[in-house]
Design a protein around this motif. Structure first.
Motif, PDB file in Angstrom:
ATOM      1  N   LYS A  54    -117.736  19.319  14.611  1.00  0.00           N
ATOM      2  CA  LYS A  54    -119.082  18.762  14.764  1.00  0.00           C
ATOM      3  C   LYS A  54    -119.907  18.965  13.496  1.00  0.00           C
ATOM      4  N   LEU A  55    -119.756  20.123  12.878  1.00  0.00           N
ATOM      5  CA  LEU A  55    -120.496  20.381  11.641  1.00  0.00           C
ATOM      6  C   LEU A  55    -119.990  19.502  10.502  1.00  0.00           C
ATOM      7  N   LYS A  56    -118.672  19.294  10.431  1.00  0.00           N
ATOM      8  CA  LYS A  56    -118.127  18.396   9.423  1.00  0.00           C
ATOM      9  C   LYS A  56    -118.687  16.992   9.588  1.00  0.00           C
ATOM     10  N   CYS A  57    -118.682  16.514  10.819  1.00  0.00           N
ATOM     11  CA  CYS A  57    -119.182  15.181  11.109  1.00  0.00           C
ATOM     12  C   CYS A  57    -120.672  15.084  10.803  1.00  0.00           C
ATOM     13  N   LEU A  58    -121.448  16.063  11.253  1.00  0.00           N
ATOM     14  CA  LEU A  58    -122.887  16.051  11.035  1.00  0.00           C
ATOM     15  C   LEU A  58    -123.229  16.105   9.555  1.00  0.00           C
ATOM     16  N   ARG A  59    -122.485  16.913   8.816  1.00  0.00           N
ATOM     17  CA  ARG A  59    -122.729  17.059   7.381  1.00  0.00           C
ATOM     18  C   ARG A  59    -122.535  15.735   6.656  1.00  0.00           C
ATOM     19  N   LEU A  60    -121.450  15.041   6.962  1.00  0.00           N
ATOM     20  CA  LEU A  60    -121.178  13.770   6.309  1.00  0.00           C
ATOM     21  C   LEU A  60    -122.152  12.688   6.757  1.00  0.00           C
ATOM     22  N   VAL A  61    -122.557  12.713   8.016  1.00  0.00           N
ATOM     23  CA  VAL A  61    -123.518  11.741   8.526  1.00  0.00           C
ATOM     24  C   VAL A  61    -124.854  11.874   7.796  1.00  0.00           C
ATOM     25  N   VAL A  62    -125.297  13.106   7.571  1.00  0.00           N
ATOM     26  CA  VAL A  62    -126.570  13.334   6.878  1.00  0.00           C
ATOM     27  C   VAL A  62    -126.512  12.787   5.452  1.00  0.00           C
ATOM     28  N   ILE A  63    -125.412  13.071   4.740  1.00  0.00           N
ATOM     29  CA  ILE A  63    -125.268  12.594   3.366  1.00  0.00           C
ATOM     30  C   ILE A  63    -125.238  11.069   3.326  1.00  0.00           C
ATOM     31  N   LEU A  64    -124.478  10.463   4.240  1.00  0.00           N
ATOM     32  CA  LEU A  64    -124.389   9.009   4.277  1.00  0.00           C
ATOM     33  C   LEU A  64    -125.722   8.375   4.654  1.00  0.00           C
ATOM     34  N   ALA A  65    -126.458   9.004   5.561  1.00  0.00           N
ATOM     35  CA  ALA A  65    -127.771   8.485   5.944  1.00  0.00           C
ATOM     36  C   ALA A  65    -128.730   8.468   4.753  1.00  0.00           C
ATOM     37  N   VAL A  66    -128.681   9.538   3.959  1.00  0.00           N
ATOM     38  CA  VAL A  66    -129.527   9.604   2.755  1.00  0.00           C
ATOM     39  C   VAL A  66    -129.102   8.547   1.748  1.00  0.00           C
ATOM     40  N   LEU A  67    -127.794   8.437   1.514  1.00  0.00           N
ATOM     41  CA  LEU A  67    -127.294   7.481   0.539  1.00  0.00           C
ATOM     42  C   LEU A  67    -127.647   6.046   0.911  1.00  0.00           C
ATOM     43  N   PHE A  68    -127.429   5.676   2.157  1.00  0.00           N
ATOM     44  CA  PHE A  68    -127.675   4.292   2.555  1.00  0.00           C
ATOM     45  C   PHE A  68    -129.161   3.979   2.639  1.00  0.00           C
ATOM     46  N   SER A  69    -129.948   4.884   3.219  1.00  0.00           N
ATOM     47  CA  SER A  69    -131.375   4.605   3.386  1.00  0.00           C
ATOM     48  C   SER A  69    -132.143   4.665   2.079  1.00  0.00           C
ATOM     49  N   VAL A  70    -131.740   5.560   1.168  1.00  0.00           N
ATOM     50  CA  VAL A  70    -132.476   5.739  -0.091  1.00  0.00           C
ATOM     51  C   VAL A  70    -131.873   4.928  -1.224  1.00  0.00           C
ATOM     52  N   CYS A  71    -130.541   4.914  -1.332  1.00  0.00           N
ATOM     53  CA  CYS A  71    -129.888   4.328  -2.504  1.00  0.00           C
ATOM     54  C   CYS A  71    -129.378   2.906  -2.290  1.00  0.00           C
TER      55      CYS A  71
END
Length: 323
Positions: free
Chosen positions: A221-238
């Motif tokens: 769950k932590l692995k999944c959550l960690r990657l989701v947070v990074i991807l959310a930042v990348l897609f929404s910001v970049c």
């Protein structure tokens, strides 16, 4: 009189903004991005056996970042000199090509990492031992081929025009209509389709992980959550802003050519430069994908959480000495 006032809004462009914003942003991204990717390369090779098949995608992601970062000093020079390109049109095309290659290469390899994570969590027994390193190498080569095919048409558009030798991020006014068509196709194939695939993968993973309660799944769950947070930042910001404002900017340029103008057109120039700086920021954020991919960080996090729940341990009482 009203038409002249509207036209003044249309052609009133703040050329000083990119000189300050873009040059500053590119300098910061270059420094932190280069440090992060060098650190990421060290982490990848240090934990080569622990990263599994994802290490191949992480390595390719790092290469795409470094190729783009090496072009940023030339863009800083371009902005500082008042958007005068002194390096010639061929190199202008190369830098724009590397920008797009980094953008869509990052999206492609992040999609591969997400799909691998999805298969490992949802279908662990079916994929265990079946996905080899050669498969990851083949998929990486396929991603590069697709990205190169998507970005190659951009090279055939004129990038410089006039005495100022401006290096266009898209093309000159003579070909802007054709470039808008190309940009829309690129947005759909290089951005929207991978985004839908990633959302579907993590949506299904969320459902699967929500039904598991055992302690062993805490790491997953932590692995999944960690990657989701990074991807959310990348897609929404970049990734999202560059695709929105690049296409809107092309539309406003076509409207100006056709003598149609709106008061908000003057802000589109600023928005496009901001979105371009944010898109380059992905090269500094991407290292988090492989720097945080080690299980050691998760173990430390879990141990820290357990210690906080248990509370501080009481010191042992030593026997009193008799006087």
């Amino acid at each position: 009189m009203v038409a002249n006032k509207t036209a003044s809004f249309c052609f009133k462009v703040n050329f000083e903004f990119p000189k300050i914003f873009s040059s500053t942003a590119f300098c910061i991204i270059f420094i932190f991005g280069l440090l992060g990717n060098c650190w990421g390369l060290k982490s990848i090779f240090t934990n080569w056996r622990k990263l599994g098949n994802i290490k191949i995608f992480a390595l390719n992601l790092c290469i795409a970042d470094i190729l783009h970062l090496l072009t940023l000093p030339f863009w800083v020079t371009y902005q500082v000199q008042g958007q005068k390109w002194i390096f010639g049109q061929p190199f202008c095309k190369i830098t724009r090509f590397l920008f797009n290659t980094n953008l869509y290469g990052s999206i492609g390899f992040l999609t591969c990492i997400s799909v691998y994570r999805y298969l490992g969590i949802v279908y662990p027994l079916k994929v265990k031992g079946r996905i080899k390193v050669c498969h990851s190498v083949g998929i990486s080569a396929l991603v590069w081929i697709m990205v190169l095919l998507q970005c190659l048409p951009d090279v055939f558009f004129d990038k410089t025009f006039g005495k100022r030798d401006k290096c266009y991020d898209s093309t000159t006014d003579q070909s802007v209509g054709s470039y808008l068509t190309y940009s829309i196709i690129l947005t759909v194939t290089g951005f929207l389709i991978p985004l839908v695939l990633i959302v579907c993968c993590y949506g299904h993973m969320a459902v699967i992980l929500a039904t598991k309660k055992d302690i062993g799944d805490t790491t997953l769950k932590l692995k999944c959550l960690r990657l989701v947070v990074i991807l959310a930042v990348l897609f929404s910001v970049c990734f999202i802003p560059i695709h929105i404002f690049r296409n809107l900017n092309l539309m406003t340029r076509i409207s100006k050519i056709n003598k149609v103008c709106k008061t908000w057109y003057s802000n589109m120039y600023v928005a496009r430069h901001v979105s371009e700086g944010l898109a380059s920021l992905n090269s500094a954020i991407n290292p988090l994908v492989y720097l945080l991919n080690s299980d050691e960080l998760l173990k430390r996090f879990l141990n820290l959480g357990r210690k906080r729940q248990e509370g501080p341990s009481l010191p042992e009482l030593s026997p009193m000495r008799s006087t």
